[in-house]
Design an enzyme around this catalytic site. Structure first.
Site, PDB file in Angstrom:
ATOM      1  N   VAL A   1       3.541   2.777   2.712  1.00  0.00           N
ATOM      2  CA  VAL A   1       4.818   2.107   2.431  1.00  0.00           C
ATOM      3  C   VAL A   1       5.462   2.786   1.235  1.00  0.00           C
ATOM      4  O   VAL A   1       4.952   2.717   0.111  1.00  0.00           O
ATOM      5  CB  VAL A   1       4.614   0.609   2.142  1.00  0.00           C
ATOM      6  CG1 VAL A   1       5.958  -0.056   1.838  1.00  0.00           C
ATOM      7  CG2 VAL A   1       3.924  -0.086   3.310  1.00  0.00           C
TER       8      VAL A   1
ATOM      9  N   ASP B   1       0.854  -1.179   0.000  1.00  0.00           N
ATOM     10  CA  ASP B   1       0.000   0.000   0.000  1.00  0.00           C
ATOM     11  C   ASP B   1       0.897   1.238   0.000  1.00  0.00           C
ATOM     12  O   ASP B   1       1.565   1.538   1.001  1.00  0.00           O
ATOM     13  CB  ASP B   1      -0.906  -0.026   1.234  1.00  0.00           C
ATOM     14  CG  ASP B   1      -1.929   1.105   1.248  1.00  0.00           C
ATOM     15  OD1 ASP B   1      -1.745   2.085   0.499  1.00  0.00           O
ATOM     16  OD2 ASP B   1      -2.901   1.011   2.030  1.00  0.00           O
ATOM     17  N   HIS B   2       0.885   1.968  -1.111  1.00  0.00           N
ATOM     18  CA  HIS B   2       1.818   3.087  -1.253  1.00  0.00           C
ATOM     19  C   HIS B   2       1.429   4.290  -0.398  1.00  0.00           C
ATOM     20  O   HIS B   2       2.192   5.259  -0.302  1.00  0.00           O
ATOM     21  CB  HIS B   2       1.891   3.515  -2.721  1.00  0.00           C
ATOM     22  CG  HIS B   2       3.249   4.002  -3.127  1.00  0.00           C
ATOM     23  ND1 HIS B   2       4.251   4.283  -2.225  1.00  0.00           N
ATOM     24  CD2 HIS B   2       3.792   4.270  -4.342  1.00  0.00           C
ATOM     25  CE1 HIS B   2       5.332   4.699  -2.858  1.00  0.00           C
ATOM     26  NE2 HIS B   2       5.081   4.701  -4.154  1.00  0.00           N
ATOM     27  N   ARG B   3       0.269   4.245   0.248  1.00  0.00           N
ATOM     28  CA  ARG B   3      -0.089   5.332   1.155  1.00  0.00           C
ATOM     29  C   ARG B   3       0.801   5.332   2.385  1.00  0.00           C
ATOM     30  O   ARG B   3       1.123   6.399   2.933  1.00  0.00           O
ATOM     31  CB  ARG B   3      -1.553   5.197   1.590  1.00  0.00           C
ATOM     32  CG  ARG B   3      -2.573   5.421   0.501  1.00  0.00           C
ATOM     33  CD  ARG B   3      -3.981   5.173   1.010  1.00  0.00           C
ATOM     34  NE  ARG B   3      -4.166   3.799   1.498  1.00  0.00           N
ATOM     35  CZ  ARG B   3      -5.298   3.333   2.021  1.00  0.00           C
ATOM     36  NH1 ARG B   3      -6.343   4.154   2.153  1.00  0.00           N
ATOM     37  NH2 ARG B   3      -5.394   2.084   2.422  1.00  0.00           N
TER      38      ARG B   3
END
Length: 462
Positions: free
Chosen positions: A436, A432-434
């Site tokens: 990580v 999850d790029h939010r």
């Protein structure tokens, strides 16, 4: 006599066997009307969006009626079985109406005892006492229609009675664009049959030709719905499949996914697997590459704890987890489920092997509990068992990372300056790029790969 019997009937409602589940499908009944049940006895098995669960009855008595047949999806809070807690009075009350069906309306509630027919239309009168829904005109048929609507998964009609039809017939009518209120029933007790629906659909097919402008859109569903049953199969979306679909769509369009890949030489790990199989400490345990991959991921998380987190949208916070509930994606006859090993970070290698073995066996038997699928933090999916090299896995909702493991194959590889056949696999990490960043995700994937290439790091890094 009737009043006393009705007062002794207890209705057992479909419970919420998970967190926030709204419905469950009745897979199997273990009792029939007339059977004696005791407090805690399992009376049926239901499948929720998470797992198959057996339901115990909370009191003693005699089964009076089963309100739904096997295969019916029932909303949580809906009564599914009636039990006469007075015991012996249920049998005679149930038997009498069977011999004398044309009884006065006052005695008609008695057929509750014959409800084993399960298909539903005889259940109507039994609901007169349970659900006080009354039609505007006729006293007895109105409750019958209300209950029949509920049996077919719809709310009771408020303005006009709903036509009587079984769920498959209702679906057929919907597919063919037929309004059941316009169909003349030919079945017993005014029940609409499949033939009735097909007969009603025939004139509808001709209408678009007479009025091409007004009815042009109606022409479209008819050919689509009239599929060849011999060449197509339609499978209802429910249970685990329905939950999986909702979860995957929600995850894919909520968490911005990033997937990274790495190809790694796992020859030394495969040798270690063979050695562990001969170790007496591991005797009787499930030892395979997945065990060491799981251990490698746990070590990587320990080195990079920020990966083990979740996003709280409501509070606008990142929740760091100081424990690892390791999810293992498992393909079962009912669909994909992701049970997890609680506190996997605290387990030794033999304990982890034991937990993995138990998890897989329980999943294959279809006995995974809803609790076992809740609270996961990170997941592993082993697509390699299907001969697939890799994939771009979708995050399990509420988690920040998922590791996909591809097939382990013998490939040419440069080892110590020479091209040699080595056992190689490809790993894929979605996160999850939010919460990580690319650096953190890359470090975790690189650590897992490094451990699998040199498994002695399980000791030096742990």
């Amino acid at each position: 006599m009737t009043t006393m019997t009705e007062a002794s009937v207890r209705e057992f409602k479909m419970p919420d066997v998970g967190e926030g589940l709204t419905e469950a499908e009745i897979l199997k009944w273990y009792v029939q009307p007339g059977d004696t049940v005791t407090d805690g006895q399992v009376v049926c098995e239901v499948e929720t969006a998470k797992a198959a669960v057996e339901l115990p009855i909370p009191y003693d008595g005699v089964v009076r009626a089963l309100h739904f047949p096997e295969g019916t999806t029932v909303d949580v809070g809906t009564s599914i079985i009636a039990v006469d807690v007075a015991g012996g009075t249920a049998a005679p009350v149930a038997e009498q109406p069977a011999a004398e069906p044309a009884q006065p309306a006052e005695e008609e509630p008695k057929p509750q005892g014959r409800q084993p027919v399960l298909v539903g239309y005889g259940v109507a009168t039994s609901s007169t006492k349970r659900r006080p829904r009354k039609g505007p005109e006729v006293t007895v048929p109105a409750p019958a229609q209300a209950i029949q609507s509920e049996l077919n998964g719809h709310a009771p009609a408020t303005e006009k009675p709903r036509p009587l039809a079984k769920p498959p017939v209702r679906k057929l009518a919907k597919d063919l664009g037929v309004d059941l209120h316009t169909v003349t029933p030919s079945g017993p007790d005014g029940i609409i049959t499949r033939d009735d629906v097909h007969a009603a659909a025939t004139p509808k097919a001709a209408e678009p030709v007479a009025a091409p402008v007004a009815s042009a859109p109606a022409v479209t569903p008819a050919p689509v719905a009239s599929y060849d049953g011999a060449r197509e199969t339609r499978i209802p979306v429910k249970g685990v499949r329905k939950a999986t679909a909702a979860a995957m769509v929600g995850s894919a369009f909520t968490a911005p996914h990033v997937t990274e890949f790495v190809t790694v030489d796992v020859t030394r790990t495969m040798k270690l697997v063979e050695e562990l199989k001969q170790d007496k400490e591991m005797q009787g345990l499930r030892v395979n590459p997945l065990l060491l991959i799981a251990k490698a991921l746990l070590v990587a998380i320990k080195r990079n704890p920020e990966i083990n987190a979740s996003w709280d949208e409501a509070a606008q916070e990142i929740v760091l987890k100081h424990y690892v509930n390791l999810g293992i994606a498992a393909a079962t006859p009912r669909g994909l489920i992701v049970p997890n090993i609680k506190d996997a970070h605290d387990k030794t290698l033999p304990q982890l092997a034991s937990a993995l073995g138990e998890l897989v066996a329980t999943a294959r038997e279809g006995k995974t509990s809803p609790a076992a699928m809740q609270g996961g933090t990170v997941t592993i999916t082993n697509v390699g068992v299907f001969g697939v090299d890799t994939g771009t896995p979708i995050l399990n909702p509420g988690e920040s990372a998922i590791l996909a493991v591809g097939a382990i194959k013998l490939q040419p590889w440069v080892h110590k300056g020479k091209v040699k056949p080595r056992q190689v696999t490809t790993l894929a990490l979605s996160f999850d790029h939010r919460l990580v960043d690319g650096e953190l995700g890359s470090k975790v994937l690189a650590d897992v790969a490094a451990i699998l290439e040199q498994p002695k790091r399980l000791i030096t890094w742990a």
